[in-house]
Design a protein around this motif. Structure first.
Motif, PDB file in Angstrom:
ATOM      1  N   GLY A  77      36.008  40.927  42.583  1.00  0.00           N
ATOM      2  CA  GLY A  77      35.239  39.879  41.404  1.00  0.00           C
ATOM      3  C   GLY A  77      34.039  38.647  41.596  1.00  0.00           C
ATOM      4  N   LYS A  78      34.095  37.255  40.922  1.00  0.00           N
ATOM      5  CA  LYS A  78      33.236  36.047  41.271  1.00  0.00           C
ATOM      6  C   LYS A  78      33.573  35.303  41.541  1.00  0.00           C
ATOM      7  CE  LYS A  78      32.094  36.525  36.273  1.00  0.00           C
ATOM      8  NZ  LYS A  78      31.339  37.016  35.268  1.00  0.00           N
ATOM      9  N   ILE A  79      33.288  33.720  41.604  1.00  0.00           N
ATOM     10  CA  ILE A  79      33.766  32.613  41.657  1.00  0.00           C
ATOM     11  C   ILE A  79      32.608  31.963  40.222  1.00  0.00           C
ATOM     12  CG2 ILE A  79      34.595  32.359  43.691  1.00  0.00           C
ATOM     13  CD1 ILE A  79      32.140  30.775  44.889  1.00  0.00           C
ATOM     14  N   GLN A  80      33.469  31.088  40.174  1.00  0.00           N
ATOM     15  CA  GLN A  80      32.779  30.183  38.895  1.00  0.00           C
ATOM     16  C   GLN A  80      33.731  28.332  39.020  1.00  0.00           C
ATOM     17  OE1 GLN A  80      33.056  31.550  35.294  1.00  0.00           O
ATOM     18  NE2 GLN A  80      30.883  32.669  35.311  1.00  0.00           N
ATOM     19  N   GLY A  81      32.872  27.779  40.031  1.00  0.00           N
ATOM     20  CA  GLY A  81      33.597  26.404  40.189  1.00  0.00           C
ATOM     21  C   GLY A  81      34.703  26.717  40.692  1.00  0.00           C
ATOM     22  N   ASP A  82      35.899  25.872  41.077  1.00  0.00           N
ATOM     23  CA  ASP A  82      37.199  26.222  41.207  1.00  0.00           C
ATOM     24  C   ASP A  82      37.865  27.465  40.938  1.00  0.00           C
ATOM     25  OD1 ASP A  82      38.228  24.797  38.761  1.00  0.00           O
ATOM     26  OD2 ASP A  82      39.856  23.539  39.916  1.00  0.00           O
ATOM     27  N   THR A  83      37.538  28.051  40.306  1.00  0.00           N
ATOM     28  CA  THR A  83      38.406  29.599  39.979  1.00  0.00           C
ATOM     29  C   THR A  83      38.076  30.231  40.449  1.00  0.00           C
ATOM     30  OG1 THR A  83      38.552  28.159  37.344  1.00  0.00           O
ATOM     31  CG2 THR A  83      38.892  30.750  37.468  1.00  0.00           C
ATOM     32  N   MET A  84      38.354  31.564  40.879  1.00  0.00           N
ATOM     33  CA  MET A  84      38.344  32.461  41.253  1.00  0.00           C
ATOM     34  C   MET A  84      38.761  33.731  40.209  1.00  0.00           C
ATOM     35  SD  MET A  84      39.694  32.174  45.533  1.00  0.00           S
ATOM     36  CE  MET A  84      38.511  33.517  45.515  1.00  0.00           C
ATOM     37  N   TYR A  85      36.962  34.587  39.794  1.00  0.00           N
ATOM     38  CA  TYR A  85      37.585  35.495  38.870  1.00  0.00           C
ATOM     39  C   TYR A  85      37.936  37.159  39.684  1.00  0.00           C
ATOM     40  CZ  TYR A  85      36.802  31.824  35.152  1.00  0.00           C
ATOM     41  OH  TYR A  85      36.237  31.412  34.160  1.00  0.00           O
ATOM     42  N   ILE A  86      39.029  37.707  38.617  1.00  0.00           N
ATOM     43  CA  ILE A  86      39.476  38.890  39.413  1.00  0.00           C
ATOM     44  C   ILE A  86      38.740  39.916  38.893  1.00  0.00           C
ATOM     45  CG2 ILE A  86      40.886  40.850  40.604  1.00  0.00           C
ATOM     46  CD1 ILE A  86      42.734  38.234  41.918  1.00  0.00           C
ATOM     47  N   MET A  87      37.970  41.322  38.695  1.00  0.00           N
ATOM     48  CA  MET A  87      37.210  41.726  38.108  1.00  0.00           C
ATOM     49  C   MET A  87      38.323  43.651  37.396  1.00  0.00           C
ATOM     50  SD  MET A  87      35.574  39.696  36.341  1.00  0.00           S
ATOM     51  CE  MET A  87      35.067  40.585  34.548  1.00  0.00           C
ATOM     52  N   ASP A  88      38.067  43.939  38.700  1.00  0.00           N
ATOM     53  CA  ASP A  88      38.692  45.264  39.439  1.00  0.00           C
ATOM     54  C   ASP A  88      39.468  44.781  40.859  1.00  0.00           C
ATOM     55  OD1 ASP A  88      38.951  47.973  38.634  1.00  0.00           O
ATOM     56  OD2 ASP A  88      37.095  48.342  38.750  1.00  0.00           O
ATOM     57  N   SER A  89      40.043  46.481  40.868  1.00  0.00           N
ATOM     58  CA  SER A  89      41.037  46.060  42.214  1.00  0.00           C
ATOM     59  C   SER A  89      40.780  48.099  42.591  1.00  0.00           C
ATOM     60  CB  SER A  89      42.193  45.636  42.336  1.00  0.00           C
ATOM     61  OG  SER A  89      42.627  46.715  41.568  1.00  0.00           O
ATOM     62  N   PHE A  90      40.951  47.934  43.778  1.00  0.00           N
ATOM     63  CA  PHE A  90      41.222  49.448  43.760  1.00  0.00           C
ATOM     64  C   PHE A  90      42.038  50.187  45.520  1.00  0.00           C
ATOM     65  CE2 PHE A  90      37.455  48.006  46.401  1.00  0.00           C
ATOM     66  CZ  PHE A  90      37.152  49.109  47.540  1.00  0.00           C
ATOM     67  N   ALA A  91      42.938  51.139  45.407  1.00  0.00           N
ATOM     68  CA  ALA A  91      43.543  51.425  46.019  1.00  0.00           C
ATOM     69  C   ALA A  91      43.041  51.339  47.926  1.00  0.00           C
ATOM     70  CB  ALA A  91      45.180  52.009  45.339  1.00  0.00           C
ATOM     71  N   LEU A  92      43.274  51.477  48.454  1.00  0.00           N
ATOM     72  CA  LEU A  92      43.474  51.636  50.265  1.00  0.00           C
ATOM     73  C   LEU A  92      44.288  52.563  50.945  1.00  0.00           C
ATOM     74  CD1 LEU A  92      42.136  47.777  51.454  1.00  0.00           C
ATOM     75  CD2 LEU A  92      40.374  50.496  50.909  1.00  0.00           C
ATOM     76  N   PRO A  93      43.678  53.906  51.532  1.00  0.00           N
ATOM     77  CA  PRO A  93      43.990  54.580  51.794  1.00  0.00           C
ATOM     78  C   PRO A  93      44.948  54.383  53.674  1.00  0.00           C
ATOM     79  CG  PRO A  93      42.160  54.671  52.708  1.00  0.00           C
ATOM     80  CD  PRO A  93      42.421  53.326  51.375  1.00  0.00           C
ATOM     81  N   VAL A  94      46.196  52.928  53.723  1.00  0.00           N
ATOM     82  CA  VAL A  94      46.664  52.975  54.512  1.00  0.00           C
ATOM     83  C   VAL A  94      48.067  52.927  54.639  1.00  0.00           C
ATOM     84  CG1 VAL A  94      45.358  50.677  54.496  1.00  0.00           C
ATOM     85  CG2 VAL A  94      47.802  50.890  53.606  1.00  0.00           C
ATOM     86  N   GLU A  95      48.379  53.212  56.094  1.00  0.00           N
ATOM     87  CA  GLU A  95      50.120  53.003  56.357  1.00  0.00           C
ATOM     88  C   GLU A  95      50.462  51.955  56.263  1.00  0.00           C
ATOM     89  OE1 GLU A  95      50.035  55.784  60.101  1.00  0.00           O
ATOM     90  OE2 GLU A  95      49.283  57.535  59.030  1.00  0.00           O
ATOM     91  N   GLY A  96      51.613  51.628  55.353  1.00  0.00           N
ATOM     92  CA  GLY A  96      52.743  50.452  55.391  1.00  0.00           C
ATOM     93  C   GLY A  96      54.044  51.139  55.810  1.00  0.00           C
TER      94      GLY A  96
END
Length: 329
Positions: A77-96
């Motif tokens: 994502g990106k930032i504009q002023g005091d706002t954070m914009y989340i444009m996309d996401s992706f999973a990580l291959p981690v063990e939980g």
């Protein structure tokens, strides 16, 4: 009831607005915004997080696929002023596990490779944060989460942590999501009074309370573009029948059982604290005991509301699909 109605209900429940101008990415402007580093002078600088509908769906589906195991991913994502914009996401291959999730070397290699491939196809936004799931115990940061977020904010600013509870999302019919940023070490946040109450399982209360003043939450809202609308229509046309045929009372029965068991433990604990040595009740004289009892009451009301929501949906579906229709004479 059809796919269009189901989609509109979901958008209304999660307050998703359609905007297109947010999707324009200016690399130079984003670089200048980051270079100014206004968060250095104000630890509470960022106040809002806006999540795209596609990113939201991807995170919720990933969180749901983990069941009772925590999963983890990154957000772009990106930032504009005091706002954070989340444009996309992706999973990580981690063990939980059921209580924690940590990224390993393979996850870091995958992250770098994914970001490189994203830029090749025109997704120019940088990584802006990480998300993980808290299946069944709410949206907040544990001690490990706080340490991870502090480390990331030290070296990868701007950075935000997002937590999703897939079990409560299924029960409530609305995405249970929270966004958080940690305070710098040694910083003492101003007393903002009591925060909004949320149900925390008994075995998690201590971890929640110890670190509650180490971070603050950001206001979360959602948006979509006209192109996202077309993608959402495709998804709804494919999955709305499955959604209609499922019942949260069945898909979340293990979660509901754990909620009731946790409520019983809290009632026993509250009862013991309100009972004197001679067996008399002195809870009416203690504000702390009264607050504990009121919290248990809120937890009970929440469980009841979710159960009624599931029962009502079953009754409505039975009335719509199973009752014979009487033809007009």
């Amino acid at each position: 009831m059809n796919a269009d109605i189901a989609q509109k209900n979901w958008e209304l429940e999660n307050n998703i607005q359609t905007v297109d101008q947010i999707y324009f990415y200016d690399a130079e402007q984003d670089k200048d915004n980051v270079a100014q580093k206004p968060w250095k002078n104000d630890p509470h600088y960022f106040k809002h997080v806006k999540v795209s509908a596609i990113a939201l769906i991807k995170m919720v589906m990933h969180a749901r696929s983990g069941g009772n195991i925590e999963v983890m991913g990154l957000m772009q994502g990106k930032i504009q002023g005091d706002t954070m914009y989340i444009m996309d996401s992706f999973a990580l291959p981690v063990e939980g596990t059921e209580t924690r999730v940590n990224a390993q070397n393979e996850a870091y290699e995958y992250m770098v490779s994914y970001m490189e491939k994203s830029r090749e196809v025109g997704r120019m936004e940088n990584a802006i944060g990480w998300y993980h799931s808290h299946p069944g115990y709410g949206c907040w940061l544990s001690g490990i989460d706080v340490s991870t977020q502090m480390l990331n904010q030290q070296y990868q600013e701007p950075w935000v942590a997002v937590v999703i509870d897939p079990n409560r999302t299924m029960s409530a019919g609305k995405v249970e999501i929270g966004a958080f940023r940690t305070y710098p070490k040694g910083y003492k946040p101003p007393d903002e009074g009591p925060s909004e109450y949320q149900t925390i399982p008994l075995h998690k209360i201590e971890d929640f309370g110890v670190h509650a003043k180490s971070y603050y939450s950001l206001e979360v809202s959602h948006f979509k573009s006209s192109l996202d609308t077309q993608l959402l229509e495709v998804l709804w046309n494919k999955y709305w029948v499955n959604t209609l045929s499922q019942s949260p009372l069945l898909t979340n029965r293990d979660y509901s059982t754990r909620q009731i068991a946790d409520l019983a433990q809290k009632l026993h604990q509250t009862n013991d604290s309100m009972t004197g040595r001679m067996g008399g009740y002195y809870g009416d004289r203690k504000k702390s005991d009264e607050s504990e009892l009121s919290k248990v009451t809120k937890d009970s009301s929440k469980i009841t509301a979710e159960a009624m929501h599931g029962l009502l949906s079953q009754v409505l579906k039975d009335a719509v699909f199973n009752k014979p229709r009487v033809k007009d004479q």
